[in-house]
Enzyme design. Structure first.
Site, mmCIF file in Angstrom:
data_model
loop_
_atom_site.group_PDB
_atom_site.id
_atom_site.type_symbol
_atom_site.label_atom_id
_atom_site.label_comp_id
_atom_site.label_asym_id
_atom_site.label_seq_id
_atom_site.Cartn_x
_atom_site.Cartn_y
_atom_site.Cartn_z
ATOM 1 N N SER A 232 9.875 -22.850 -47.140
ATOM 2 C CA SER A 232 8.944 -24.086 -46.986
ATOM 3 C C SER A 232 7.408 -23.023 -46.113
ATOM 4 O O SER A 232 7.300 -22.636 -47.269
ATOM 5 C CB SER A 232 9.926 -24.185 -45.353
ATOM 6 N N ASP B 138 8.935 -33.270 -53.833
ATOM 7 C CA ASP B 138 8.520 -32.336 -52.096
ATOM 8 C C ASP B 138 7.485 -32.684 -51.790
ATOM 9 O O ASP B 138 6.377 -32.332 -52.738
ATOM 10 C CB ASP B 138 9.514 -31.499 -52.289
ATOM 11 N N HIS C 183 13.228 -32.142 -49.372
ATOM 12 C CA HIS C 183 13.059 -30.212 -49.236
ATOM 13 C C HIS C 183 13.855 -29.191 -48.817
ATOM 14 O O HIS C 183 13.950 -27.577 -48.490
ATOM 15 C CB HIS C 183 11.740 -30.477 -47.799
#
Length: 529
Positions: free
Chosen positions: A302, A364, A420
């Site tokens: 991320s 995602d 995610h």
């Protein structure tokens, strides 16, 4: 992979999954030399297992694989095939040839290395104190010496954590940080962001080089920080990073998080920025092991993936990977990371020889931002006319695309945070053979790990959602029988050797030159007005 459980957390054993291939267990796979010869050379007794019926845990599988590697060969766990050793192929695995021909079908050795570094990124979540009621909210729960052992990560435990990374609470990314409301909080202005680690002697021998690894923390499930990515691109040179080209730009929130530090009078944890910590430590380790073969590998999930890309650029631009007289290869394995900079940033990364392999779930949303409208997919002749826009972004490097809909273990859900999830990425990577091929049911990682911080597994697997938590939420009984949070020393508050390392890489001088050039450019602009 170790299946230990720490005293403070419930970590499931990864040995619950039977691993059997080709009609026999992995541990009983065919050897590359006679049993008697292997026994005589290695000094251990060879115990054969009955075919088909013996269930090997992942821990025992790892032990057998280690023996095979020590004998000069490695076994393909999926098909029983002989294949090259990591020690002989690590440059290829780390992107020497830009992973041409290795992604479809997915090279098994690359697959294992991606999982290994992915678990390092996941460890940043497992070690992070995310409890808002904790006095140490926003810090790390474990001592560096016991970091991998207490997390039960197995092979990664054969790295030594040498430095923790902290960053200041950044006003441009307010949704990313965790801050305790308590008056007795460990700090009012810092968050633990990850670590620098180096491979030990045994691992170095197995992987063929001394590996300096950097893992950055991201955000496991909450995606409200994505709204913070509306900030514009800024030149890296304007934020103190050296660059021969002012057109090299990155997202302003990322670089501020990377370079910010607290005021000198608030001396605690962030008197040195995350940037200063990582540059000084990577330089120190490179100097310490300069007579060995070395690699620098960065990872993160991320927003941590974005910071891994940015710090890799900085290490290369500062010349730390060539400071010892030999070029040290730099590789980045970011998982589900957003775009970091513009197309000139991408080109400069390529010029510096930094290799990047991004691992993404195609469902995602995070890898699609920022730069939703103008990005690397826009034709070049159009992009030339809009390159000056402050929201024109471009991804860096190669990409391995996974799809959670291919896994028979995962729910059909609309929860975008599941798409995610880092453990879900590792699960998908574990079962991915290549495009158009069926998801492998012979998983080396326990699928139950997916539900560690999500509710993504199908219900018939009977794994409770969000099952990982600290024992008693970290509370312990004191001598009076009251439940209290024990004192936890916060490590790396002051780094004694950082000033020496920064002087050695001439960081202060280079930053001073950049800031002076910045002032002169502003002065020239004012005069022109």
């Amino acid at each position: 992979m170790a299946a230990g459980v720490s005293a403070n957390s419930a970590v499931p054993s990864r040995g619950n999954q039977n691993t059997i291939t080709g009609g026999r267990s992995v541990g009983a796979a065919q050897s590359l030399m006679p049993a008697e010869q292997r026994t005589e050379q290695k000094g251990y007794s060879l115990k054969r297992s009955p075919p088909l019926k013996t269930a090997y845990t992942f821990t025992s599988t790892n032990r057998e694989l280690e023996r095979e590697k020590d004998d000069g060969a490695m076994i393909n766990m999926r098909g029983g095939k002989r294949r090259r050793r990591l020690a002989d192929s690590w440059r290829e695995i780390n992107g020497r040839d830009d992973w041409v021909g290795m992604l479809d079908p997915l090279d098994p050795l690359l697959q294992e290395e991606l999982i290994r570094y992915g678990e390092m990124a996941q460890s940043c979540y497992d070690a992070f104190d995310n409890d808002p009621f904790s006095k140490y909210s926003g810090g790390c729960k474990y001592h560096p010496d016991d970091f991998f052992t207490l997390l039960g990560i197995g092979e990664s435990a054969r790295y030594e954590v040498t430095r923790y990374l902290y960053a200041t609470i950044n006003v441009q990314l307010p949704n990313f940080f965790r801050k305790s409301p308590r008056d007795d909080s460990w700090t009012a202005n810092a968050n633990w962001m990850g670590y620098v680690a180096v491979s030990d002697d045994e691992t170095t021998r197995r992987i063929g080089r001394r590996d300096i690894a950097v893992a950055w923390r991201g955000t496991a499930t909450r995606l409200d920080w994505v709204a913070d990515l509306m900030n514009y691109l800024v030149p890296v040179s304007s934020e103190g990073l050296p660059s021969p080209d002012r057109d090299v730009k990155v997202q302003s929130g990322f670089i501020n998080l990377y370079t910010d530090k607290v005021r000198q009078e608030e001396k605690k944890f962030c008197t040195h920025s995350a940037r200063e910590r990582i540059l000084a430590e990577v330089y120190r380790l490179a100097e310490m092991y300069k007579d060995e073969e070395i690699s620098i590998t960065l990872t993160g999930h991320s927003l941590g993936g974005a910071l891994a890309v940015l710090s890799a650029y900085d290490i290369a631009e500062m010349g730390i990977n060539v400071a010892t007289g030999r070029r040290i290869p730099i590789c980045v394995f970011p998982f589900s990371g957003p775009r970091v900079g513009n197309s000139r940033f991408k080109e400069r990364m390529e010029e510096l020889g930094v290799k990047v392999l991004r691992v993404v779930n195609v469902r995602d949303m995070v890898p699609k931002v920022p730069g939703v409208l103008v990005n690397e997919h826009v034709p070049k002749f159009i992009r030339r006319f809009v390159e000056w826009l402050p929201w024109c972004y471009s991804h860096v490097g190669s990409v391995l695309e996974l799809d959670h809909e291919d896994s028979p273990y995962l729910k059909d859900t609309i929860d975008i945070s599941d798409f995610h999830n880092m453990e879900a990425h590792l699960h998908l990577l574990d079962g991915y053979p290549g495009k158009g091929q069926s998801f492998s049911h012979i998983c080396k990682r326990d699928p139950a790990l997916v539900n560690k911080s999500s509710d993504f597994l199908k219900d018939h697997h009977l794994v409770p959602p969000y099952w990982r938590q600290d024992e008693n939420k970290g509370l312990e009984r004191d001598e009076k029988g009251k439940w209290v949070q024990p004192e936890r020393p916060m490590y790396d508050e002051h780094v004694p050797d950082i000033h020496h390392c920064l002087e050695q890489i001439n960081l202060k001088a280079k930053v001073g030159q950049i800031l002076q050039a910045k002032k002169e450019s502003f002065a020239d602009f004012d005069q022109s007005l």
